[in-house]
Scaffold this active site. Structure first.
Site, PDB file in Angstrom:
ATOM      1  N   MET A 165       0.840  -1.198   0.000  1.00  7.12           N
ATOM      2  CA  MET A 165       0.000   0.000   0.000  1.00  7.12           C
ATOM      3  C   MET A 165       0.873   1.245   0.000  1.00  7.12           C
ATOM      4  SD  MET A 165      -2.729  -1.161   2.932  1.00  7.12           S
ATOM      5  CE  MET A 165      -1.432  -1.803   4.013  1.00  7.12           C
ATOM      6  N   ILE A 224       2.248  -5.157   8.161  1.00  3.89           N
ATOM      7  CA  ILE A 224       3.666  -4.817   8.277  1.00  3.89           C
ATOM      8  C   ILE A 224       3.852  -3.308   8.180  1.00  3.89           C
ATOM      9  CG2 ILE A 224       5.964  -5.152   7.284  1.00  3.89           C
ATOM     10  CD1 ILE A 224       4.916  -7.793   6.103  1.00  3.89           C
ATOM     11  N   GLY A 240       1.137   4.219   4.389  1.00  5.53           N
ATOM     12  CA  GLY A 240       1.986   3.402   3.534  1.00  5.53           C
ATOM     13  C   GLY A 240       2.566   2.183   4.210  1.00  5.53           C
ATOM     14  N   SER A 241       2.326   0.998   3.678  1.00  2.44           N
ATOM     15  CA  SER A 241       2.745  -0.219   4.363  1.00  2.44           C
ATOM     16  C   SER A 241       2.463  -1.444   3.499  1.00  2.44           C
ATOM     17  CB  SER A 241       2.013  -0.322   5.704  1.00  2.44           C
ATOM     18  OG  SER A 241       0.657   0.048   5.545  1.00  2.44           O
ATOM     19  N   ARG A 242       2.306  -2.598   4.159  1.00  2.00           N
ATOM     20  CA  ARG A 242       2.120  -3.844   3.416  1.00  2.00           C
ATOM     21  C   ARG A 242       1.357  -4.853   4.261  1.00  2.00           C
ATOM     22  NH1 ARG A 242       7.567  -6.939   1.942  1.00  2.00           N
ATOM     23  NH2 ARG A 242       6.883  -8.977   2.648  1.00  2.00           N
TER      24      ARG A 242
END
EC number: 4.1.1.65
Length: 232
Positions: A102, A159, A189-191
Site C-alpha cells: 500500500m 507490516i 503506507g505499508s504492506r
C-alpha cells in the site's frame, strides 16, 4: 434509489482513526490562514489529502469459502512460497505468500482474506524498513492474525513501513471474522502479507492492482499450478 441514498452514496465514509489527524490539519489550516493565504491553501490541500487517506469505502465481497480476497488496496508485490513469521506458530514449513503493498494514496483499512475463527493475534516490534523489501516481512514491526478457516490455517500479517509506524488492530483472538470484514488499519503506507496453505491456487500476478475485500487473491480447490505471471 431515494434522494437520501443518492446523497449518502456520494460521500465516502471516513474511518474514525482519521478523525484526530483531520481535526489537527483543519485547525492548523485555520491558524496558518490568519497569517497567509498561501499557507491556508497549502493546509487545505493537506487536510483534503488526510480525509482522502482515511477513507473507508464499502466493498462488495464475493461470498464463497473457496475464495481468498485481498486484505488491502494496493499492488501485488510478491506471489510465491515463504516461511511465515516465527511468532505465528505455524512452523518452519513454507506456505504460499501473497503480498499487497500500500502506498500513501491507498485506502489503508485492512480486511480479513477469509472467514473463520481468529486463533491467535501476535504483535512483534521491529524495524521500519521500506515495506517493499522482502526482508521487511521478518524484520519490520508487524501484527499477525492466524485464522482457522474452513480450508485450513490462513495468516494475515500487517507490516509497518518507512512512513507507516502505527499498526491498528481491533480484532480479538478467539472471536470469529467474516471474509472481507474490517480488522485493522496501517497509517501512511505499508504492506499486508497473506500466508495460505500450499493447496490454495494463486489467482493474481505481481504488479496487479488489488482492491481490499473484493479482489480474489487465491482459490481453494482450484486447478493446481504455479503462480500467475504478468503478461503485458
Amino acid at each position: 434509489m431515494s434522494l437520501v441514498d443518492t446523497v449518502k452514496n456520494a460521500f465516502v465514509p471516513i474511518h474514525r482513526e482519521g478523525y484526530p489527524f483531520i481535526a489537527a490539519c483543519g485547525a492548523g489550516t485555520l491558524f496558518l490562514g490568519y497569517f497567509s493565504s498561501v499557507l491556508f491553501w497549502l493546509g487545505l490541500i493537506l487536510t483534503a489529502w488526510c480525509v482522502y487517506f482515511f477513507r473507508d469505502p464499502e466493498r462488495v465481497t464475493p461470498v464463497d469459502d473457496r475464495l481468498v480476497v485481498s486484505p488491502a488496496d494496493g499492488i501485488i508485490s510478491a506471489v510465491g512460497p515463504a516461511v511465515p513469521p516465527r511468532e505465528l506458530g505455524l512452523g518452519n514449513v513454507e506456505m504460499t505468500r501473497i503480498s499487497v503493498f500500500m502506498n500513501v494514496f491507498s485506502c489503508h483499512v485492512n480486511r480479513s482474506p477469509v472467514r473463520g475463527r481468529i486463533a491467535k493475534i501476535e504483535h512483534r516490534p521491529g524495524k521500519f524498513l521500506n515495506a517493499e523489501l522482502d526482508k521487511a516481512s521478518t524484520e519490520n514491526e508487524r501484527n499477525g492474525l492466524v485464522i482457522e478457516s474452513p480450508n485450513g490455517t490462513v495468516a494475515a500479517v500487517q507490516i509497518a513501513g518507512l512512513v507507516a509506524r502505527r499498526i491498528v488492530c481491533w480484532a480479538e483472538a478467539g472471536g470469529s471474522i467474516g471474509t472481507g470484514e474490517r480488522f485493522g488499519l496501517i497509517r501512511f503506507g505499508s504492506r499486508v502479507d497473506v500466508f495460505l496453505p500450499l493447496t490454495a491456487t494463486p489467482r493474481v500476478a505481481v504488479g496487479q492492482t488489488a482492491v481490499g475485500g473484493e479482489t480474489v487473491l487465491a482459490e481453494f480447490g482450484g486447478v493446481a499450478g504455479t503462480p500467475l505471471v504478468r503478461i503485458s
